[in-house]
Motif scaffolding. Structure first.
Motif, PDB file in Angstrom:
ATOM      1  N   ALA A  49       0.926  -1.033   0.053  1.00  0.00           N
ATOM      2  CA  ALA A  49      -0.027  -0.004   0.098  1.00  0.00           C
ATOM      3  C   ALA A  49       0.858   1.385   0.099  1.00  0.00           C
ATOM      4  O   ALA A  49       0.215   2.340  -0.451  1.00  0.00           O
ATOM      5  N   ALA A  50       2.068   1.340   0.474  1.00  0.00           N
ATOM      6  CA  ALA A  50       2.694   2.406   0.623  1.00  0.00           C
ATOM      7  C   ALA A  50       2.947   3.154  -0.526  1.00  0.00           C
ATOM      8  O   ALA A  50       2.909   4.441  -0.651  1.00  0.00           O
ATOM      9  N   PRO A  51       3.558   2.586  -1.680  1.00  0.00           N
ATOM     10  CA  PRO A  51       3.779   3.436  -2.743  1.00  0.00           C
ATOM     11  C   PRO A  51       2.487   4.091  -3.555  1.00  0.00           C
ATOM     12  O   PRO A  51       2.528   5.014  -3.997  1.00  0.00           O
ATOM     13  N   VAL A  52       1.522   3.101  -3.529  1.00  0.00           N
ATOM     14  CA  VAL A  52       0.044   3.604  -3.892  1.00  0.00           C
ATOM     15  C   VAL A  52      -0.208   4.754  -3.121  1.00  0.00           C
ATOM     16  O   VAL A  52      -0.859   5.922  -3.761  1.00  0.00           O
ATOM     17  N   THR A  53      -0.247   4.784  -1.932  1.00  0.00           N
ATOM     18  CA  THR A  53      -0.537   5.874  -0.826  1.00  0.00           C
ATOM     19  C   THR A  53       0.270   7.057  -1.202  1.00  0.00           C
ATOM     20  O   THR A  53      -0.496   8.169  -1.367  1.00  0.00           O
TER      21      THR A  53
END
Length: 107
Positions: A49-53
């Protein structure tokens, strides 16, 4: 001489305001990231999720960031989820997510 001192005092005050604004911006972005991260994890299990966030936050306006950050206090609603998903569909977010695709599945 008084004009110079007054000018320097004004610069010092404005610099202090910039520091406070930067801190408030960082706090709002951090809170919004926590909300967005939760939405991404819930809607796309197994995806990092971190890069999408980060892409969603970067594509959001300041007003949207504040609204999403508010959900960290008031609770995430369906409206919050819809807002996050709408931002994720913007061209700049899609390009960013595609550019980070190697890291999305732990690659």
């Amino acid at each position: 001489m008084m004009r110079v001192l007054s000018g320097l005092a004004l610069v010092a005050v404005l610099s202090g305001c910039n520091v406070a604004n930067d801190a408030a911006d960082r706090l709002a972005r951090d809170q919004a990231k926590a909300v967005v991260n939760g939405v991404v994890e819930q809607r796309f299990p197994g995806v990092n999720a971190a890069p999408v966030t980060d892409c969603i936050i970067d594509a959001a306006s300041a007003r949207e960031i504040l609204t999403i950050a508010g959900a960290s206090v008031s609770g995430v609603t369906e409206s919050t989820v819809e807002q996050v998903l709408d931002i994720a569909q913007r061209p700049e977010a899609v390009q960013c997510i595609a550019g980070n695709s190697m890291t999305l599945f732990g690659g």
